[in-house]
Write a protein that holds these residues in place. Structure first.
Motif, PDB file in Angstrom:
ATOM      1  N   ARG A  53     -64.449  20.643  30.951  1.00  0.00           N
ATOM      2  CA  ARG A  53     -65.710  21.376  30.787  1.00  0.00           C
ATOM      3  C   ARG A  53     -65.877  21.964  29.390  1.00  0.00           C
ATOM      4  N   GLY A  54     -64.891  21.726  28.520  1.00  0.00           N
ATOM      5  CA  GLY A  54     -64.967  22.237  27.159  1.00  0.00           C
ATOM      6  C   GLY A  54     -64.482  23.666  27.004  1.00  0.00           C
ATOM      7  N   GLU A  55     -63.780  24.178  28.020  1.00  0.00           N
ATOM      8  CA  GLU A  55     -63.249  25.538  27.976  1.00  0.00           C
ATOM      9  C   GLU A  55     -61.825  25.517  27.431  1.00  0.00           C
ATOM     10  N   ALA A  56     -61.499  26.504  26.620  1.00  0.00           N
ATOM     11  CA  ALA A  56     -60.147  26.602  26.072  1.00  0.00           C
ATOM     12  C   ALA A  56     -59.160  26.926  27.190  1.00  0.00           C
ATOM     13  N   VAL A  57     -58.084  26.151  27.268  1.00  0.00           N
ATOM     14  CA  VAL A  57     -57.067  26.393  28.291  1.00  0.00           C
ATOM     15  C   VAL A  57     -55.708  26.765  27.680  1.00  0.00           C
ATOM     16  N   ALA A  58     -55.524  26.463  26.380  1.00  0.00           N
ATOM     17  CA  ALA A  58     -54.263  26.808  25.723  1.00  0.00           C
ATOM     18  C   ALA A  58     -54.459  26.823  24.215  1.00  0.00           C
ATOM     19  N   ARG A  59     -53.861  27.820  23.565  1.00  0.00           N
ATOM     20  CA  ARG A  59     -53.844  27.843  22.105  1.00  0.00           C
ATOM     21  C   ARG A  59     -52.573  27.118  21.674  1.00  0.00           C
ATOM     22  N   ARG A  60     -52.714  26.178  20.735  1.00  0.00           N
ATOM     23  CA  ARG A  60     -51.583  25.341  20.351  1.00  0.00           C
ATOM     24  C   ARG A  60     -51.546  25.101  18.854  1.00  0.00           C
ATOM     25  N   SER A  61     -50.363  24.798  18.368  1.00  0.00           N
ATOM     26  CA  SER A  61     -50.170  24.244  17.035  1.00  0.00           C
ATOM     27  C   SER A  61     -49.633  22.839  17.265  1.00  0.00           C
ATOM     28  N   ILE A  62     -50.300  21.832  16.694  1.00  0.00           N
ATOM     29  CA  ILE A  62     -49.904  20.448  16.939  1.00  0.00           C
ATOM     30  C   ILE A  62     -49.611  19.738  15.621  1.00  0.00           C
ATOM     31  N   PHE A  63     -48.679  18.789  15.660  1.00  0.00           N
ATOM     32  CA  PHE A  63     -48.217  18.023  14.507  1.00  0.00           C
ATOM     33  C   PHE A  63     -48.743  16.609  14.669  1.00  0.00           C
ATOM     34  N   VAL A  64     -49.658  16.190  13.797  1.00  0.00           N
ATOM     35  CA  VAL A  64     -50.364  14.919  13.980  1.00  0.00           C
ATOM     36  C   VAL A  64     -50.588  14.194  12.655  1.00  0.00           C
ATOM     37  N   GLN A  65     -50.974  12.930  12.764  1.00  0.00           N
ATOM     38  CA  GLN A  65     -51.411  12.140  11.625  1.00  0.00           C
ATOM     39  C   GLN A  65     -52.939  12.134  11.625  1.00  0.00           C
ATOM     40  N   PRO A  66     -53.581  12.590  10.564  1.00  0.00           N
ATOM     41  CA  PRO A  66     -55.052  12.647  10.536  1.00  0.00           C
ATOM     42  C   PRO A  66     -55.710  11.287  10.784  1.00  0.00           C
ATOM     43  N   ALA A  67     -55.061  10.216  10.369  1.00  0.00           N
ATOM     44  CA  ALA A  67     -55.642   8.886  10.545  1.00  0.00           C
ATOM     45  C   ALA A  67     -55.815   8.538  12.024  1.00  0.00           C
ATOM     46  N   GLY A  68     -55.057   9.172  12.911  1.00  0.00           N
ATOM     47  CA  GLY A  68     -55.147   8.882  14.332  1.00  0.00           C
ATOM     48  C   GLY A  68     -56.087   9.794  15.104  1.00  0.00           C
ATOM     49  N   LEU A  69     -56.695  10.769  14.440  1.00  0.00           N
ATOM     50  CA  LEU A  69     -57.597  11.701  15.113  1.00  0.00           C
ATOM     51  C   LEU A  69     -58.997  11.103  15.227  1.00  0.00           C
ATOM     52  N   VAL A  70     -59.652  11.383  16.342  1.00  0.00           N
ATOM     53  CA  VAL A  70     -61.045  10.961  16.537  1.00  0.00           C
ATOM     54  C   VAL A  70     -61.893  12.224  16.489  1.00  0.00           C
ATOM     55  N   ILE A  71     -62.674  12.372  15.426  1.00  0.00           N
ATOM     56  CA  ILE A  71     -63.526  13.552  15.298  1.00  0.00           C
ATOM     57  C   ILE A  71     -64.782  13.314  16.125  1.00  0.00           C
ATOM     58  N   GLN A  72     -64.929  14.093  17.205  1.00  0.00           N
ATOM     59  CA  GLN A  72     -66.058  13.943  18.113  1.00  0.00           C
ATOM     60  C   GLN A  72     -67.280  14.700  17.629  1.00  0.00           C
ATOM     61  N   ARG A  73     -67.057  15.863  17.003  1.00  0.00           N
ATOM     62  CA  ARG A  73     -68.182  16.644  16.496  1.00  0.00           C
ATOM     63  C   ARG A  73     -67.697  17.514  15.348  1.00  0.00           C
ATOM     64  N   ARG A  74     -68.342  17.355  14.224  1.00  0.00           N
ATOM     65  CA  ARG A  74     -68.027  18.180  13.054  1.00  0.00           C
ATOM     66  C   ARG A  74     -68.885  19.431  13.077  1.00  0.00           C
ATOM     67  N   THR A  75     -68.335  20.498  12.521  1.00  0.00           N
ATOM     68  CA  THR A  75     -69.117  21.716  12.379  1.00  0.00           C
ATOM     69  C   THR A  75     -70.050  21.534  11.192  1.00  0.00           C
ATOM     70  N   ALA A  76     -71.222  22.077  11.307  1.00  0.00           N
ATOM     71  CA  ALA A  76     -72.172  21.983  10.197  1.00  0.00           C
ATOM     72  C   ALA A  76     -71.655  22.794   9.020  1.00  0.00           C
ATOM     73  N   PRO A  77     -71.719  22.236   7.811  1.00  0.00           N
ATOM     74  CA  PRO A  77     -71.261  23.013   6.653  1.00  0.00           C
ATOM     75  C   PRO A  77     -72.169  24.212   6.396  1.00  0.00           C
ATOM     76  N   VAL A  78     -71.591  25.275   5.907  1.00  0.00           N
ATOM     77  CA  VAL A  78     -72.349  26.487   5.591  1.00  0.00           C
ATOM     78  C   VAL A  78     -72.779  26.395   4.138  1.00  0.00           C
TER      79      VAL A  78
END
Length: 89
Positions: A53-78
């Motif tokens: 449902r898009g609700e936060a269930v856990a705060r985490r620090s994750i170790f990843v490769q950016p090339a493998g991430l799928v950006i679903q929605r970017r925040t609008a730049p200020v």
């Protein structure tokens, strides 16, 4: 060419392509990219794991490769010189 880094507020999908620890994909809302030392091509992200449902269930620090991430929605730049939010009392 390097993959673009996610930004604060971005909604991403983290899959096994980003790191083998994610056998099942998760949705993740980025708080920030951490500046912790790491291997070339890897980053630490701090944020919230989201449920279906898009609700936060856990705060985490994750170790990843950016090339493998799928950006679903970017925040609008200020726009420059404009605060992200204003608090009125």
């Amino acid at each position: 060419m390097r993959a673009p880094l996610p930004a604060s507020g971005d909604l991403i999908q983290v899959t096994r392509t980003a790191s083998v620890q994610f056998i099942r994909p998760i949705r993740f809302r980025v708080i920030r990219v951490l500046d912790w030392p790491t291997y070339d091509g890897w980053i630490w992200l701090e944020g919230y794991q989201l449920n279906a449902r898009g609700e936060a269930v856990a705060r985490r620090s994750i170790f990843v490769q950016p090339a493998g991430l799928v950006i679903q929605r970017r925040t609008a730049p200020v726009p420059p010189g404009r605060p992200r939010s204003s608090m009125r009392t």
